[in-house]
Write an enzyme that holds these catalytic residues in place. Structure first.
Site, PDB file in Angstrom:
ATOM      1  N   ARG A   1      -1.343   2.619   5.302  1.00  0.00           N
ATOM      2  CA  ARG A   1       0.044   1.931   5.415  1.00  0.00           C
ATOM      3  C   ARG A   1       0.023   2.191   7.188  1.00  0.00           C
ATOM      4  NH1 ARG A   1       6.173   2.456   3.327  1.00  0.00           N
ATOM      5  NH2 ARG A   1       6.445   3.926   4.804  1.00  0.00           N
TER       6      ARG A   1
ATOM      7  N   TYR B   1      13.217   2.024   9.714  1.00  0.00           N
ATOM      8  CA  TYR B   1      12.247   2.710   8.605  1.00  0.00           C
ATOM      9  C   TYR B   1      10.993   2.969   8.743  1.00  0.00           C
ATOM     10  CZ  TYR B   1       9.507   2.791   4.387  1.00  0.00           C
ATOM     11  OH  TYR B   1       9.256   2.331   3.199  1.00  0.00           O
TER      12      TYR B   1
ATOM     13  N   ASP C   1       5.057  -2.503   4.846  1.00  0.00           N
ATOM     14  CA  ASP C   1       6.177  -2.043   3.419  1.00  0.00           C
ATOM     15  C   ASP C   1       7.689  -2.656   4.554  1.00  0.00           C
ATOM     16  OD1 ASP C   1       8.455  -1.786   1.721  1.00  0.00           O
ATOM     17  OD2 ASP C   1       8.162   0.632   1.889  1.00  0.00           O
TER      18      ASP C   1
ATOM     19  N   HIS D   1      10.530  -3.255   3.608  1.00  0.00           N
ATOM     20  CA  HIS D   1      11.463  -2.056   2.380  1.00  0.00           C
ATOM     21  C   HIS D   1      12.838  -3.335   2.139  1.00  0.00           C
ATOM     22  CE1 HIS D   1      13.319   1.613   1.549  1.00  0.00           C
ATOM     23  NE2 HIS D   1      11.866   1.962   1.632  1.00  0.00           N
TER      24      HIS D   1
ATOM     25  N   GLU E   1       4.592  -5.365   1.394  1.00  0.00           N
ATOM     26  CA  GLU E   1       4.780  -5.026  -0.119  1.00  0.00           C
ATOM     27  C   GLU E   1       6.689  -4.801   0.326  1.00  0.00           C
ATOM     28  OE1 GLU E   1       5.467  -0.563   0.455  1.00  0.00           O
ATOM     29  OE2 GLU E   1       7.809   0.142  -1.375  1.00  0.00           O
TER      30      GLU E   1
ATOM     31  N   GLU F   1       9.104  -0.567  -6.408  1.00  0.00           N
ATOM     32  CA  GLU F   1       9.823   1.254  -6.464  1.00  0.00           C
ATOM     33  C   GLU F   1      10.646   1.229  -6.965  1.00  0.00           C
ATOM     34  OE1 GLU F   1       8.999   1.681  -2.140  1.00  0.00           O
ATOM     35  OE2 GLU F   1      10.468   2.417  -2.121  1.00  0.00           O
TER      36      GLU F   1
ATOM     37  N   ARG G   1       4.430  -1.728  -8.487  1.00  0.00           N
ATOM     38  CA  ARG G   1       5.389  -0.466  -7.411  1.00  0.00           C
ATOM     39  C   ARG G   1       6.022   0.783  -8.573  1.00  0.00           C
ATOM     40  NH1 ARG G   1       3.422   2.273  -3.399  1.00  0.00           N
ATOM     41  NH2 ARG G   1       6.002   2.137  -2.130  1.00  0.00           N
TER      42      ARG G   1
ATOM     43  N   GLU H   1      -0.116   5.245  -3.773  1.00  0.00           N
ATOM     44  CA  GLU H   1       0.484   5.936  -2.641  1.00  0.00           C
ATOM     45  C   GLU H   1       0.119   7.622  -2.420  1.00  0.00           C
ATOM     46  OE1 GLU H   1       5.027   4.587  -2.276  1.00  0.00           O
ATOM     47  OE2 GLU H   1       4.646   5.318  -0.285  1.00  0.00           O
TER      48      GLU H   1
ATOM     49  N   TRP I   1      18.752  -1.969   2.418  1.00  0.00           N
ATOM     50  CA  TRP I   1      17.569  -1.172   1.922  1.00  0.00           C
ATOM     51  C   TRP I   1      16.503  -1.520   3.210  1.00  0.00           C
ATOM     52  CZ3 TRP I   1      14.700   2.580   3.941  1.00  0.00           C
ATOM     53  CH2 TRP I   1      15.490   3.806   4.473  1.00  0.00           C
TER      54      TRP I   1
HETATM   55  C1  CS2 Z   1       8.898   4.176   0.438  1.00  0.00           C
HETATM   56  C2  CS2 Z   1      10.138   5.255   0.007  1.00  0.00           C
HETATM   57  O1  CS2 Z   1       6.922   5.364   0.162  1.00  0.00           O
HETATM   58  C3  CS2 Z   1       7.417   4.492   0.292  1.00  0.00           C
HETATM   59  O2  CS2 Z   1       7.091   2.901   0.404  1.00  0.00           O
HETATM   60  O3  CS2 Z   1       9.969   2.682   0.782  1.00  0.00           O
HETATM   61  O4  CS2 Z   1       9.704   5.867   1.015  1.00  0.00           O
HETATM   62  C4  CS2 Z   1      11.081   5.059  -0.395  1.00  0.00           C
HETATM   63  O5  CS2 Z   1      11.807   4.805   1.345  1.00  0.00           O
HETATM   64  C5  CS2 Z   1      11.391   6.199  -0.741  1.00  0.00           C
HETATM   65  O6  CS2 Z   1      11.181   6.831  -1.906  1.00  0.00           O
HETATM   66  C6  CS2 Z   1      13.231   6.340  -0.773  1.00  0.00           C
HETATM   67  O7  CS2 Z   1      14.079   7.417  -2.004  1.00  0.00           O
HETATM   68 MG    MG Z   2       8.149   1.332  -0.100  1.00  0.00          MG
END
Ligand code: CS2
Ligand code: MG
Length: 416
Positions: free
Chosen positions: A147, A159, A224, A226, A250, A276, A297, A353, A416
């Site tokens: 990633r 992030y 990602d 996000h 993602e 996720e 996810r 992951e 986020w």
């Molecule tokens: C992220 C996560 O792993 C990922 O893809 O989106 O690290 C996410 O930020 C955290 O699980 C939030 O708790």
């Molecule tokens: Mg993620």
């Protein structure tokens, strides 16, 4: 085989974990993960105050019935707290069933469909030079899929880019500096970051161009976003990354609006991974049926356990959609182990992951999983193969920790 005892254990060996430990009258124990990053104690209360009293005396072998009892019987369905609590019970019961049978969980789920699980690691850099170094390190550690998250000119922190240079580029998997990568600056009050979607969209294609030029066409690369983009911005990003042949993009949009993905799909062939923050099969109803995503996810921990995530993945399999289970360090070693057993047993596994836990975490949770040649394997111990050292866990009390949040330059709070 009756449940005789149920303890909710909170421990913070570098980060918080919520673990349910069930014990049966014939002396078997089972572990389940109920960790919800930043909202951990809500799950603790849900379990301790509302679920544990219902478990004592129940037949530990009735996994599906217990799942339905907690889901349907509770009246209030779905939601991350409920589904993490149900997941903790579910995985602990599967752990017990495996131990009772003398088999690793993946055998109970139908046996192995592959020799190991392709894992992706997390490379990141404030700039291209750091990112290149980080990818190189991951390749040396054996990762076969990476990633890629990058700093953006003009933004102080982004992030997915480790907060310390050492964590970004240095050290072996599993050490404390490597571990520090993901947490995105957790703090006892949420740290404010600044976000600029335009700058991100302008910069990212040049990052992937540089990475492809350095590492060639064959390396699977993931990214990602996000949840930060509107549908049309996501469509633009997908199109602009198409020349770099990503394994997936993602969370391109905040996907509780499932229909947004129709628009993204109209414009780009980039594979999409979502979910996720989803927690039930209902969250996937539209996007699976309309084939708007390519990877699911959800983690075992956040989607109702092995019992429910298996149903989501079987539904997805009808549409050639594969698994891409969430596996950051906020999924505990117990949750990760459950994911590896499930991933080994399903036909439609895609990728896993993988972000190694810290040394301290691994002393509290003794794991049997292995990572060799880029592939994860849950090991052969009966059940899920994780032991919790209660003496060690007692050394690390809960520490309040929040993820950061974003504001635009005019002060508006962003996704986020
Ligand atoms: C992220 C996560 O792993 C990922 O893809 O989106 O690290 C996410 O930020 C955290 O699980 C939030 O708790
Ligand atoms: Mg993620």
């Amino acid at each position: 085989m009756k449940i005789e005892k149920a303890d909710v254990i909170v421990t913070s060996p570098d980060r918080n974990f919520v673990t349910l430990r069930l014990q049966t009258d014939d002396g078997l124990t089972g572990l389940g993960d109920g960790t919800l990053n930043g909202r951990e104690l809500a799950v603790v209360s849900y379990l301790r105050d509302h679920v544990v009293p219902l478990l004592i005396g129940r037949d530990a072998s009735r996994i599906e019935d217990t799942w339905q009892f907690l889901y349907r019987g509770g009246y209030w369905r779905r939601g991350p707290v409920t589904m993490a609590a149900i997941a903790a019970v579910d995985v602990a019961l599967w752990d017990i069933k495996g131990k009772a049978a003398g088999m690793p969980l993946y055998q109970l789920l139908g046996g192995a469909c592959r020799t190991g699980l392709l894992a992706y690691g997390h490379a990141s850099g404030a700039d291209i030079a750091e990112l290149t170094e980080s990818i190189r390190r991951h390749l040396e550690e054996g990762y076969r899929a990476i990633r890629v998250q990058s700093g953006v000119p003009g933004l102080h922190s982004v992030y997915g880019v480790a907060s310390s240079a050492n964590a970004r580029t240095g050290s072996q998997a599993g050490t404390d500096t490597r571990y520090d990568y993901e947490p995105a600056r957790r703090n006892d009050v949420p740290v404010q970051e600044t976000w600029d979607t335009g700058a991100y969209l302008r910069h990212l294609p040049s990052v992937f161009e540089a990475v492809r030029a350095e590492f060639g066409a064959g390396l699977p690369l993931l990214h990602d976003a996000h949840h930060r983009l509107t549908p049309i911005q996501a469509a633009r990003l997908g199109k602009s990354l198409e020349p770099y042949d990503l394994f997936w993009l993602e969370d391109c949009t905040p996907a509780e609006n499932q229909e947004a993905l129709r628009l993204v799909r109209q414009h780009t062939t980039i594979p999409l991974a979502i979910g996720e923050v989803f927690n039930t099969i209902w969250d996937y109803q539209v996007i699976v049926r309309e084939q708007l995503i390519d990877y699911v996810r959800s983690a075992v921990t956040h989607a109702g356990g092995v019992t429910h995530l298996r149903k989501i993945l079987d539904y997805a399999a009808q549409y050639q959609i594969k698994s891409g289970m969430h596996g950051p360090t906020d999924v505990s070693p117990v949750g990760m182990a459950a994911a590896l057993h499930l991933g080994l047993a399903i036909h439609n596994f895609g990728i896993q992951e993988y972000m190694p836990h810290s040394e301290r975490t691994s002393q509290v949770f003794r794991q049997s999983c292995t990572f060799e040649g880029g592939l994860l394997h849950p090991g052969e111990r009966p059940g899920i193969g994780v032991d919790l050292d209660l003496d060690e866990s007692g050394k690390y009390p809960y520490q309040r920790a929040y993820l950061p949040y974003n504001r635009l330059s005019d002060g508006t709070i962003h996704d986020w």
